[in-house]
Design a protein around this motif. Structure first.
Motif, mmCIF file in Angstrom:
data_model
loop_
_atom_site.group_PDB
_atom_site.id
_atom_site.type_symbol
_atom_site.label_atom_id
_atom_site.label_comp_id
_atom_site.label_asym_id
_atom_site.label_seq_id
_atom_site.Cartn_x
_atom_site.Cartn_y
_atom_site.Cartn_z
ATOM 1 N N LYS A 1 -8.601 4.871 5.931
ATOM 2 C CA LYS A 1 -9.728 5.584 5.377
ATOM 3 C C LYS A 1 -9.717 7.047 5.807
ATOM 4 O O LYS A 1 -10.069 7.927 5.041
ATOM 5 N N HIS B 1 -12.685 -3.959 -6.517
ATOM 6 C CA HIS B 1 -11.888 -3.036 -7.319
ATOM 7 C C HIS B 1 -10.761 -2.434 -6.495
ATOM 8 O O HIS B 1 -9.649 -2.266 -6.980
ATOM 9 N N GLU B 2 -11.058 -2.122 -5.231
ATOM 10 C CA GLU B 2 -10.020 -1.551 -4.367
ATOM 11 C C GLU B 2 -8.859 -2.511 -4.201
ATOM 12 O O GLU B 2 -7.705 -2.122 -4.214
ATOM 13 N N LYS B 3 -9.172 -3.772 -4.019
ATOM 14 C CA LYS B 3 -8.132 -4.758 -3.778
ATOM 15 C C LYS B 3 -7.985 -5.680 -4.980
ATOM 16 O O LYS B 3 -7.837 -6.897 -4.855
ATOM 17 N N HIS C 1 0.841 -1.194 0.000
ATOM 18 C CA HIS C 1 0.000 0.000 0.000
ATOM 19 C C HIS C 1 0.876 1.244 0.000
ATOM 20 O O HIS C 1 1.833 1.328 0.748
ATOM 21 N N SER D 1 -17.372 -2.762 -3.938
ATOM 22 C CA SER D 1 -16.227 -1.934 -4.341
ATOM 23 C C SER D 1 -14.896 -2.544 -3.900
ATOM 24 O O SER D 1 -13.861 -2.222 -4.463
ATOM 25 N N HIS E 1 -19.751 -1.564 -0.038
ATOM 26 C CA HIS E 1 -18.317 -1.815 0.129
ATOM 27 C C HIS E 1 -17.947 -3.233 -0.325
ATOM 28 O O HIS E 1 -16.877 -3.453 -0.873
ATOM 29 N N ASP F 1 -7.488 -0.885 7.158
ATOM 30 C CA ASP F 1 -8.421 -0.199 6.261
ATOM 31 C C ASP F 1 -9.154 0.916 7.000
ATOM 32 O O ASP F 1 -9.354 2.008 6.466
#
Lengths: 281, 286
Positions: free
Chosen positions: B32, B95-97, A146, B92, B89, B28
């Motif tokens: 955020k 796509h995030e991961k 990350h 999504s 979530h 996470d």
């Protein structure tokens, strides 16, 4: 068979009621080849750590880029013009313990797809994969990194994703730090790194937690000359330690340097096999 | 043609998987809000704005019928936020991961658990704020608060079950997130967040009344039945009665809680089965 006169023809094969046939040993001629296929019969040879049989994989894409539920509901399942390609076509491989196999070939010949099938990331249309060991695979250096985390945090996260336990994590972090040679950047977020540094960290982390079988995709394109030497040393060390590997690269020369067997692929098929060093063990 | 692929030899033990979920979930949560001035407070902004507007508009109409309307409304809104944010979530996260999904052969369902954990943390912080409101209004904490963890469990597995069904297909059909956002807008008003809701206890008695409720062909009858029995209403009802109205509405009986647990587990399992089946094809659907 015990309890039955010899030569007595079985009325029905033991499957599925009598349990699976022995994994090793001579084939019982009463049952056909397809019967043994279900149990990944490996012909009485030594156990392969990774083997696949008749892998076929094709990709289909609709040319109009519409994949909507509304359309599916309103229009129904309609045949659309599709583009399809046979990425891997009837490939079988066996990887013995300690053996390193290379897959080379031009772009689009299916080598990466085959590696992904071996890793279990893609489901083959046809054929079977058998894995008898722990494995790790590197399709891209630094997966799970990350940008906002520091190297230390990223290494910890990566180790965790690969199932390293807490005790080993500390020593692993030190090893990675020494190997990657990123010095003061260790406690900076990853976004401050140069691309080369990222690659070095990625390589160090990836090879720090090896399973018994490594699946490596284009791992050579890393770092400067000095770091390349370091990488080669690391790979040879892993080989000496008894890890097996399947490597993919378009640079046949690199593959021949370390692999025992190198396969050339073209159009989804293995067209040539070259044995560099016969397995002695 | 069937392909005989063996189940992956998983590299992970249950403990390692739990640790992945725990750690990635926390990270996470912190990532955020890292770097923004107000930080965590941003997560409060949406429910708080909604709360203020609805409270202002609805209070004259319903505050007589519902005691502690502000608390009633706030609780409804945070439960609702939890549900929508978690389900969205779940979609999504693919796509995030994307790198995780495409490059790491790990059980995909862990992504869903990570989502569940992150959002549960956020909900717990909201619940603490709710508790502060309860103290401020002088309502006090009855013994029935011990049931709260169970209801949180219900909420989480309901949201994850629905989220898994959605995310299983959201790569194949790209418009599912949009359709879901429309569906949630409708669902918001079909959930007793702003208005009064009453369930005959025990629940079975109400279910027995269902045929006579549908007897009239009018659309609003169907809506009535839906609002009565949709799982989110039941969750909100349970949470409200144990935190706000234990005396008036009574504690949930053991049968009720057990039955609800079974229903929510069933939803979760259906979602998990669909997700597991579909997730094998995620890599080639990007």
């Amino acid at each position: 068979m015990e309890g039955k006169p010899s030569g007595f023809p079985p009325m029905d094969p033991p499957f599925p009621f009598g349990g699976a046939p022995p994994a090793r040993g001579p084939r019982d001629p009463r049952f056909g080849a397809s019967f043994y296929m279900r149990f990944h019969y490996n012909g009485g040879m030594t156990d392969a750590v990774l083997s696949c049989r008749n892998i076929t994989k094709s990709f289909h894409r609709t040319l109009i880029p519409v994949r909507h539920l509304q359309e599916r509901i309103i229009v129904g399942r309609r045949k659309k013009t599709q583009w399809s390609v046979n990425a891997v076509d009837d490939v079988s491989l066996r990887l013995a313990p300690g053996e390193w196999i290379g897959l080379s070939g031009p772009n689009g010949c299916g080598k990466t797809t085959l590696l992904r099938v071996l890793a279990g990331l893609l489901v083959p249309d046809l054929g079977s994969v058998e894995r008898n060991a722990t494995f790790s695979c590197f399709f891209e250096l630094g997966v799970g990194f990350h940008e906002e985390h520091t190297a230390a945090e990223n290494v910890r996260m990566h180790a965790m994703l690969w199932g390293v336990d807490f005790a080993a994590m500390r020593s692993m972090a030190d090893a990675v730090r020494a190997f990657a040679g990123i010095g003061d950047h260790w406690n900076l977020p990853l976004k401050c790194y140069s691309t080369g540094m990222r690659h070095r960290l990625g390589f160090a982390v990836s090879t720090a937690v090896p399973g018994d079988v490594l699946l490596l995709d284009e791992i050579f394109a890393v770092g400067d000359a000095a770091f390349q030497v370091q990488c080669w040393e690391r790979l040879f060390a892993l080989k000496r330690l008894g890890h097996s590997a399947v490597m993919v690269s378009h640079r046949t020369g690199d593959l021949e340097r370390i692999c025992d067997r190198v396969f050339s692929m073209n159009g989804g098929k293995i067209v040539q096999e070259k044995t560099i060093a016969p397995i002695t063990a | 043609m069937r392909s005989y692929i063996r189940v992956l030899i998983s590299n992970y033990t249950v403990r390692q998987m739990a640790r992945i979920v725990w750690t990635v979930g926390w990270s996470d949560f912190f990532l955020k809000y890292r770097g923004s001035v107000l930080g965590y407070l941003w997560s409060l902004l949406a429910p708080l704005a909604k709360f203020l507007v609805i409270y202002y508009v609805f209070r004259p109409f319903v505050s007589d019928a519902i005691p502690y309307y502000s608390l009633y409304l706030f609780l409804g809104i945070i439960v609702w936020e939890h549900f929508t944010v978690t389900t969205t979530h779940c979609m999504s996260v693919l796509h995030e991961k994307a790198a995780f999904v495409q490059k790491l052969p790990f059980p995909r369902i862990l992504l869903i658990f990570i989502v569940g954990w992150t959002n549960l943390i956020i909900f717990l912080t909201h619940l603490i704020i709710f508790a502060v409101f309860v103290v401020v209004t002088g309502k006090g904490f009855p013994v029935q608060w011990v049931f709260v963890p169970l209801i949180l469990f219900h909420m989480t597995i309901l949201a994850l079950g629905v989220g898994m069904i959605l995310s299983a297909y959201c790569l194949k059909y790209r418009d599912i997130p949009h359709l879901w956002s429309i569906a949630t807008q409708v669902l918001f008003w079909l959930t007793p967040i702003t208005y009064a809701y009453r369930l005959e206890v025990p629940l079975l008695a109400t279910i027995r009344r269902m045929p006579e409720m549908i007897r009239g062909p009018a659309l609003h009858n169907l809506f009535d039945v839906f609002v009565q029995f949709q799982p989110l209403s039941l969750v909100m009802y349970d949470l409200r009665r144990i935190t706000l109205y234990p005396k008036e509405l009574g504690t949930p009986s053991l049968e009720h809680l057990l039955g609800m647990t079974v229903v929510f587990l069933a939803i979760f399992c259906i979602g998990a089965v669909i997700f597991k089946k579909r997730s094998r094809h995620f890599v080639q659907e990007y």
